[in-house]
Design a protein around this motif. Structure first.
Motif, PDB file in Angstrom:
ATOM      1  N   GLY A 168       0.801  -1.216   0.000  1.00  0.00           N
ATOM      2  CA  GLY A 168       0.000   0.000   0.000  1.00  0.00           C
ATOM      3  C   GLY A 168       0.835   1.267   0.000  1.00  0.00           C
ATOM      4  N   VAL A 169       2.019   1.201  -0.604  1.00  0.00           N
ATOM      5  CA  VAL A 169       2.883   2.374  -0.649  1.00  0.00           C
ATOM      6  C   VAL A 169       3.174   2.717  -2.099  1.00  0.00           C
ATOM      7  N   ASN A 170       3.275   4.002  -2.368  1.00  0.00           N
ATOM      8  CA  ASN A 170       3.647   4.469  -3.689  1.00  0.00           C
ATOM      9  C   ASN A 170       5.061   4.002  -4.024  1.00  0.00           C
ATOM     10  N   LYS A 171       5.259   3.593  -5.294  1.00  0.00           N
ATOM     11  CA  LYS A 171       6.560   3.038  -5.661  1.00  0.00           C
ATOM     12  C   LYS A 171       7.682   4.070  -5.581  1.00  0.00           C
ATOM     13  N   GLU A 172       7.325   5.334  -5.528  1.00  0.00           N
ATOM     14  CA  GLU A 172       8.358   6.370  -5.471  1.00  0.00           C
ATOM     15  C   GLU A 172       8.848   6.611  -4.052  1.00  0.00           C
ATOM     16  N   GLU A 173       8.117   6.061  -3.054  1.00  0.00           N
ATOM     17  CA  GLU A 173       8.480   6.414  -1.686  1.00  0.00           C
ATOM     18  C   GLU A 173       9.649   5.587  -1.170  1.00  0.00           C
ATOM     19  N   SER A 174      10.519   6.245  -0.409  1.00  0.00           N
ATOM     20  CA  SER A 174      11.612   5.533   0.240  1.00  0.00           C
ATOM     21  C   SER A 174      11.752   6.084   1.647  1.00  0.00           C
ATOM     22  N   LEU A 175      12.724   5.541   2.370  1.00  0.00           N
ATOM     23  CA  LEU A 175      12.872   5.929   3.773  1.00  0.00           C
ATOM     24  C   LEU A 175      13.137   7.424   3.917  1.00  0.00           C
ATOM     25  N   ASP A 176      13.815   8.029   2.934  1.00  0.00           N
ATOM     26  CA  ASP A 176      14.136   9.444   3.110  1.00  0.00           C
ATOM     27  C   ASP A 176      13.195  10.391   2.359  1.00  0.00           C
ATOM     28  N   THR A 177      12.027   9.891   1.952  1.00  0.00           N
ATOM     29  CA  THR A 177      11.013  10.788   1.398  1.00  0.00           C
ATOM     30  C   THR A 177      10.594  11.777   2.496  1.00  0.00           C
ATOM     31  N   PRO A 178      10.499  13.071   2.158  1.00  0.00           N
ATOM     32  CA  PRO A 178      10.112  14.057   3.183  1.00  0.00           C
ATOM     33  C   PRO A 178       8.739  13.735   3.775  1.00  0.00           C
ATOM     34  N   MET A 179       8.530  14.178   4.998  1.00  0.00           N
ATOM     35  CA  MET A 179       7.348  13.794   5.772  1.00  0.00           C
ATOM     36  C   MET A 179       6.037  14.109   5.051  1.00  0.00           C
ATOM     37  N   TRP A 180       5.912  15.342   4.550  1.00  0.00           N
ATOM     38  CA  TRP A 180       4.638  15.709   3.924  1.00  0.00           C
ATOM     39  C   TRP A 180       4.392  14.934   2.635  1.00  0.00           C
ATOM     40  N   GLU A 181       5.487  14.654   1.916  1.00  0.00           N
ATOM     41  CA  GLU A 181       5.364  13.815   0.726  1.00  0.00           C
ATOM     42  C   GLU A 181       4.804  12.438   1.108  1.00  0.00           C
ATOM     43  N   SER A 182       5.345  11.878   2.182  1.00  0.00           N
ATOM     44  CA  SER A 182       4.893  10.557   2.641  1.00  0.00           C
ATOM     45  C   SER A 182       3.418  10.596   3.010  1.00  0.00           C
ATOM     46  N   VAL A 183       3.037  11.629   3.725  1.00  0.00           N
ATOM     47  CA  VAL A 183       1.633  11.755   4.112  1.00  0.00           C
ATOM     48  C   VAL A 183       0.765  11.794   2.854  1.00  0.00           C
ATOM     49  N   LYS A 184       1.182  12.632   1.899  1.00  0.00           N
ATOM     50  CA  LYS A 184       0.399  12.791   0.671  1.00  0.00           C
ATOM     51  C   LYS A 184       0.274  11.480  -0.091  1.00  0.00           C
ATOM     52  N   MET A 185       1.365  10.661  -0.051  1.00  0.00           N
ATOM     53  CA  MET A 185       1.337   9.421  -0.819  1.00  0.00           C
ATOM     54  C   MET A 185       0.597   8.304  -0.089  1.00  0.00           C
ATOM     55  N   ARG A 186       0.671   8.302   1.244  1.00  0.00           N
ATOM     56  CA  ARG A 186       0.078   7.169   1.961  1.00  0.00           C
ATOM     57  C   ARG A 186      -1.392   7.376   2.312  1.00  0.00           C
ATOM     58  N   LEU A 187      -1.773   8.657   2.517  1.00  0.00           N
ATOM     59  CA  LEU A 187      -3.123   8.914   3.000  1.00  0.00           C
ATOM     60  C   LEU A 187      -4.220   8.401   2.065  1.00  0.00           C
ATOM     61  N   PRO A 188      -4.108   8.639   0.748  1.00  0.00           N
ATOM     62  CA  PRO A 188      -5.191   8.167  -0.132  1.00  0.00           C
ATOM     63  C   PRO A 188      -5.439   6.662   0.023  1.00  0.00           C
ATOM     64  N   TRP A 189      -4.368   5.885   0.097  1.00  0.00           N
ATOM     65  CA  TRP A 189      -4.494   4.434   0.254  1.00  0.00           C
ATOM     66  C   TRP A 189      -5.203   4.088   1.567  1.00  0.00           C
ATOM     67  N   LEU A 190      -4.844   4.821   2.617  1.00  0.00           N
ATOM     68  CA  LEU A 190      -5.478   4.558   3.906  1.00  0.00           C
ATOM     69  C   LEU A 190      -6.965   4.905   3.852  1.00  0.00           C
ATOM     70  N   LEU A 191      -7.306   5.981   3.147  1.00  0.00           N
ATOM     71  CA  LEU A 191      -8.714   6.379   3.068  1.00  0.00           C
ATOM     72  C   LEU A 191      -9.531   5.354   2.282  1.00  0.00           C
ATOM     73  N   VAL A 192      -8.922   4.791   1.228  1.00  0.00           N
ATOM     74  CA  VAL A 192      -9.604   3.721   0.496  1.00  0.00           C
ATOM     75  C   VAL A 192      -9.830   2.527   1.430  1.00  0.00           C
ATOM     76  N   ASN A 193      -8.800   2.195   2.196  1.00  0.00           N
ATOM     77  CA  ASN A 193      -8.928   1.110   3.162  1.00  0.00           C
ATOM     78  C   ASN A 193     -10.004   1.415   4.196  1.00  0.00           C
ATOM     79  N   LEU A 194     -10.089   2.696   4.564  1.00  0.00           N
ATOM     80  CA  LEU A 194     -11.074   3.082   5.572  1.00  0.00           C
ATOM     81  C   LEU A 194     -12.485   2.783   5.066  1.00  0.00           C
ATOM     82  N   LEU A 195     -12.681   3.083   3.788  1.00  0.00           N
ATOM     83  CA  LEU A 195     -13.980   2.796   3.174  1.00  0.00           C
ATOM     84  C   LEU A 195     -14.345   1.321   3.327  1.00  0.00           C
ATOM     85  N   THR A 196     -13.396   0.462   3.023  1.00  0.00           N
ATOM     86  CA  THR A 196     -13.686  -0.970   3.119  1.00  0.00           C
ATOM     87  C   THR A 196     -13.846  -1.385   4.575  1.00  0.00           C
TER      88      THR A 196
END
Lengths: 458, 458
Positions: free
Chosen positions: B273-301
């Protein structure tokens, strides 16, 4: 033959007649079989051979040449090799080995029962016997286990002219000639030179003066995954294997590609709780045997989470709505934790964790958990508010979602790192510890908060 | 300098003095910098350069030679290349390009803003401009996008002697010389021959008579993943790219290795459930932006599953124990389904599903689900029996565990296959559909059975 016609796609584009390995065997058509081998890639034929009955397979050795036999064995998987080896006598096996690279012979012998292995090795020429016995000592997944001995070396005091002469002599029989490795008078590996550079240098130049002294090499004990990492990072064309300076072999890129594909398979399967040996065509009972232990371990952790819920049965009996909401909190923790864990596991497969940035990484994961938790918690809180018309559920849901996503961030980061520290593969066990944490703590935080604020909820 | 000493490990083993890229820049020590480049691998230096401030980085171009500049850019990641390109004028950039392979130049130009890209291309020599413009047309992740033009061709009517002569002439300037590609009079690709075979053949032989006519090639539009699959399956040393018979380029193994590593990363991250561009040193807000949509889809289910539970609130309020047990049933379904799904996703990454064996595969997964479900269900049933002293809970738990593990087998197999059929990547979305099914149906089967047998439970 007609029912066999569409059985396998062929890599031999040009051909139009519809023959199969089986039909050729049945017709005892040896000439057709040679044409079949000419027009196709060995691995496609090897896959077709896997489907043959023992009886049909046993007819193959008499119809195939030694080099066809060699190609077939090289491309077969471990089980199939054993099956083929059963049909060949030792003399024929050695004839086929003549057409194979040493590393492939070692692979095949490694799959043999020890008795047969020794028999075959004792029949080899002294030189070959020594090389093979040495190679067999290294574990299958070490650099020594995948290296080959088909490379070129030159003494550093030779000239370019002498080097090119040597390539003309032994090059045609050597597996890898793109890089030539340079040894000093003690036969230590001191440099390398590309064939292209050799071709473009003045003929009288000393190799010593133009070689690249900066050679990346590994020891034979190096894990194959580490070898693959070096090749991939530094775009190497081959990786020399040396022990105390003495060159023992090289690892070629086709073997590195196999390692990378296998390791990626392993990581993905193990993260999914599947044995790395399992595939779609693993027999049913084998699958059960491989998957059941993992499920039982998971069951244990499910009991743990369930015990947490059981501890709050009084609370739930007062507000039944809690039982529907608690699964959202625990599930979202699992999802968020898996995100962090995937990134960490993938990172660890390439390089170790950098402790200098670790606390910064943890801080970031906590911030991400806080923000993602707040957003998901707020959305969930609102939905719950609308469904149950209890305003106090909102802060409880919000707080526990944030709490569980913080848990997810902490465990998603720590678990794989700690597992790696214990010299185990983080891909295997990380998810089980992670979901145990997010399930148990998710239920605990949510139901605990609900219990504390119970007077407001009922 | 001392605080910088331990900052980066170096690949240049022999060296003992503790210098860093930063210290050399600060001391304006150009000679030291050249030695630094000599002793290290470009990718290690590129990683060090990433940590430099813009101000320090801007000092580098004046201190580096054109080929050092080229090596640095080749090994930098996309963002860093843009940063370096900003510090170079077009003239300097072209000088650096002189030391680079065409495919790397195209990679770099592909990251440039269109304006700058056109500017630079217009300054190129006519030949180069044509090649680069052609290569830029292909998508970055297609065979055309990763191919290089540094290979050797020979006409089929030439002799071995003429072939070797040509290699002596142009070989030194050609990236890949291990295989020579053979063209007919219409310049169509009709064969290939290994350098080794050329070396070992009689000089007057016609190339046509000894070439291997069976060439595996791809079109420039072929997906890079498909190209990697072919190379890995057939142990190719390079993969020619041709369009309507005309050879356009080759893909070398180092690029294939990059593709395989990237695709494996992608699969693992996307399954998590992670964007293929993300790595350990992706900046915090970038990570939030990339992970949140996936979590929201999961929330729906998660809401869906929660709604199922809510539908059984009456039942739960009568037997609160159900709320603790239901999470075991749903969780185990998720685990078992993930096992099946991992195997299927990995299979699909290598070859398509074989519909002739599909129903057999399904049958196997159902049997595995039945057996694993029976074992896990019996264990769970016994534990529940001991905890709650109600004998009727045993069959309900057993039946729902079996039921949910059958659901897991069906969805674990069907979901990735169907997603692949819709031309999407099964690694991305499979898990969400799977857990939606195992959660919702797991709750439904268990709570439904409990409701039916309620009179026996209270």
């Amino acid at each position: 033959m007609s029912e066999e016609e569409e059985r396998k796609g062929s890599a031999g584009e040009g051909e139009t007649e519809a023959v199969t390995l089986l039909s050729l065997i049945e017709r005892q058509d040896a000439d057709g079989l040679h044409r079949y081998f000419d027009a196709r890639e060995p691995i496609d034929i090897a896959q077709e051979a896997e489907e043959l009955s023992d009886e049909d397979l046993a007819k193959l050795p008499d119809m195939l040449t030694d080099d066809e036999m060699a190609a077939l064995m090289e491309e077969s998987d471990d089980d199939e090799r054993i099956r083929i080896a059963h049909m060949l006598d030792n003399r024929r096996l050695l004839l086929a080995f003549h057409y194979m690279q040493k590393d492939d012979i070692v692979d095949i012998l490694g799959d043999f029962p020890t008795g047969r292995q020794k028999e075959v090795i004792n029949l080899m020429k002294t030189d070959d016997r020594k090389i093979i016995t040495d190679l067999l000592k290294y574990p299958e997944d070490s650099a020594g286990g995948i290296m080959t001995t088909g490379y070129l070396v030159l003494k550093e005091e030779r000239t370019v002219e002498q080097g090119l002469e040597r390539i003309r002599e032994v090059g045609p029989k050597t597996e890898y000639i793109d890089t030539i490795y340079i040894l000093d008078e003690h036969r230590k590996l001191v440099g390398q030179i590309g064939l292209r550079d050799l071709l473009s240098s003045p003929r009288s130049t000393l190799i010593r003066d133009i070689m690249d002294r900066h050679v990346i090499s590994v020891t034979p004990e190096t894990d194959q995954e580490e070898a693959a990492r070096l090749v991939s990072r530094y775009d190497l064309k081959a990786l020399p294997v040396a022990s105390r300076g003495q060159m023992l072999g090289i690892i070629t890129l086709d073997d590195i590609i196999d390692v990378i594909v296998d390791e990626a398979d392993e990581d993905i399967l193990q993260m999914g709780g599947v044995n790395k040996e399992e595939s779609l065509d693993t027999p049913m009972w084998e699958s059960v045997k491989m998957r059941l232990p993992w499920l039982l371990v998971n069951l244990l952790t499910a009991f743990l989470a369930s015990a947490v819920v059981k501890g709050f049965e009084d609370t739930i009996s007062k507000v039944v709505a809690l039982s529907a909401i608690m699964t959202i909190i625990s599930g979202m923790g699992g999802n968020a934790g898996t995100q962090t864990m995937s990134i960490v596991v993938r990172h660890l497969s390439k390089e170790d964790i950098d402790w200098k940035t670790f606390w910064h990484d943890l801080g970031k994961e906590l911030m991400v958990g806080l923000i993602d938790g707040a957003v998901n918690g707020a959305v969930t809180g609102l939905v719950v508010l609308v469904m149950y018309h209890n305003v106090y559920l909102f802060p409880i849901v919000l707080m526990s979602m944030i709490g569980n996503l913080l848990v997810a961030g902490i465990f998603g980061l720590f678990v794989p790192v700690l597992i790696q520290k214990c010299h185990a593969d983080p891909a295997i066990a990380s998810s089980i510890f992670l979901t145990t944490a997010t399930d148990c703590l998710g239920f605990f935080i949510f139901l605990g908060l609900a219990q504390i604020f119970m007077p407001l909820l009922v």
